[in-house]
Design an enzyme around this catalytic site. Sequence first.
Site, PDB file in Angstrom:
ATOM      1  N   SER A   1       0.896  -1.166  -0.063  1.00 43.43           N
ATOM      2  CA  SER A   1       0.042  -0.034   0.013  1.00 43.43           C
ATOM      3  C   SER A   1       0.717   1.190  -0.144  1.00 43.43           C
ATOM      4  O   SER A   1       1.705   1.465   1.116  1.00 43.43           O
ATOM      5  CB  SER A   1      -0.762   0.114   1.234  1.00 43.43           C
TER       6      SER A   1
ATOM      7  N   HIS B   1      -1.630  -1.374  -4.100  1.00 47.92           N
ATOM      8  CA  HIS B   1      -2.797  -1.136  -3.356  1.00 47.92           C
ATOM      9  C   HIS B   1      -2.797   0.486  -3.156  1.00 47.92           C
ATOM     10  O   HIS B   1      -1.855   1.061  -2.413  1.00 47.92           O
ATOM     11  CB  HIS B   1      -2.568  -1.657  -1.915  1.00 47.92           C
TER      12      HIS B   1
ATOM     13  N   ASP C   1      -4.841   3.245  -1.326  1.00 46.44           N
ATOM     14  CA  ASP C   1      -5.858   3.576  -0.262  1.00 46.44           C
ATOM     15  C   ASP C   1      -6.291   5.118  -0.553  1.00 46.44           C
ATOM     16  O   ASP C   1      -5.637   6.124  -0.205  1.00 46.44           O
ATOM     17  CB  ASP C   1      -4.950   3.439   0.938  1.00 46.44           C
TER      18      ASP C   1
ATOM     19  N   MET D   1      -8.870   8.100   0.889  1.00 45.97           N
ATOM     20  CA  MET D   1      -9.493   8.219   2.258  1.00 45.97           C
ATOM     21  C   MET D   1     -10.109   9.626   2.169  1.00 45.97           C
ATOM     22  O   MET D   1      -9.349  10.559   1.562  1.00 45.97           O
ATOM     23  CB  MET D   1      -8.625   8.152   3.449  1.00 45.97           C
TER      24      MET D   1
ATOM     25  N   HIS E   1      -8.714   0.737  -3.523  1.00 43.97           N
ATOM     26  CA  HIS E   1      -9.457   0.692  -2.171  1.00 43.97           C
ATOM     27  C   HIS E   1      -9.925   2.067  -1.803  1.00 43.97           C
ATOM     28  O   HIS E   1      -9.477   2.992  -1.105  1.00 43.97           O
ATOM     29  CB  HIS E   1      -8.441   0.129  -0.855  1.00 43.97           C
TER      30      HIS E   1
ATOM     31  N   MET F   1     -11.817   4.305   0.427  1.00 48.47           N
ATOM     32  CA  MET F   1     -12.528   4.512   1.830  1.00 48.47           C
ATOM     33  C   MET F   1     -13.391   5.690   1.802  1.00 48.47           C
ATOM     34  O   MET F   1     -12.894   6.476   2.432  1.00 48.47           O
ATOM     35  CB  MET F   1     -11.500   4.145   2.691  1.00 48.47           C
TER      36      MET F   1
ATOM     37  N   MET G   1     -11.223  -6.349   5.936  1.00 51.05           N
ATOM     38  CA  MET G   1     -10.142  -5.486   6.783  1.00 51.05           C
ATOM     39  C   MET G   1      -9.738  -6.183   8.036  1.00 51.05           C
ATOM     40  O   MET G   1     -10.616  -6.578   9.000  1.00 51.05           O
ATOM     41  CB  MET G   1     -11.206  -4.148   7.016  1.00 51.05           C
TER      42      MET G   1
ATOM     43  N   ASP H   1      -6.462  -6.782   4.631  1.00 55.06           N
ATOM     44  CA  ASP H   1      -5.663  -5.433   4.449  1.00 55.06           C
ATOM     45  C   ASP H   1      -5.862  -5.077   6.055  1.00 55.06           C
ATOM     46  O   ASP H   1      -6.605  -4.639   6.762  1.00 55.06           O
ATOM     47  CB  ASP H   1      -6.689  -4.513   3.638  1.00 55.06           C
TER      48      ASP H   1
END
Length: 220
Positions: free
Chosen positions: A7, A32, A34, A36, A65, A67, A136, A174
């Site tokens: 990540s 990966h 991430d 957010m 991913h 979020m 998760m 993850d």
Amino acid sequence: MIQLAPSILSADFSQLGQQVSCIEEGGAHLIHVDVMDGHFVPNISFGAAVMKSLTGKTALPFDVHLMIEHPDDYIEDFITPQTEYITVHQEACVHLHRTLQHIRAAGAKAGVSINPATPLCMLEEVLEVADLILIMSVNPGFGGQKMIPACLGKIEQLKRIREEKGLDFQIEIDGGVNLDNIGRVAQAGTDIIVAGSAAFGAEDIPGRVRDLISRAGING
Ligand code: DX5
Ligand code: ZN
């Protein structure tokens, strides 16, 4: 074959291109990404522009991913020729079935993730339209947290469900994966293993990626 997905949340953003070359050199299989938004999780990371800036720097596929709240509004932003998976959170999607179909129609494989507090049964009705289930193993929002071990039981249970139903989605974990527990994570039946701080926190990043891969028992 098990795949390792470092990540970039834990990378040095001031030299992201170079850091990504390091994980590629070490043999990582996916990057990966991430994302957010400061609403779904209590932290803001980066958006599609940062991911797209890596397209010329690496040939590794992107494992996105999200979020974020309202992920449907942003799916197209993350579509590139290198985008393999786009994963949304079950907890953030009122019309999850529709969102997964949206991701596939946009040209990526559709993933869905659940937080540690969400039981697997919340995914029962969408398993057939998902290409990836992301379990998760920490509460999302930050890298460098300790794994919640009960999540490994979810991986084993999900693997059984996949067999019983004759489905073929990938199972990803993850959060909190490190050199000490990656062997157990692999044994539980995980197909894709995310590692943030364990990969980018090392001085020798390619060497650390190689060590993670070898302790996971990944060959080839
Ligand atoms: C958590 C993120 C993870 C995280 C993993 O919100 O989704 O991908 O960065 O980091 P480590 O491996 O350090 O727990
Ligand atoms: Zn993640």
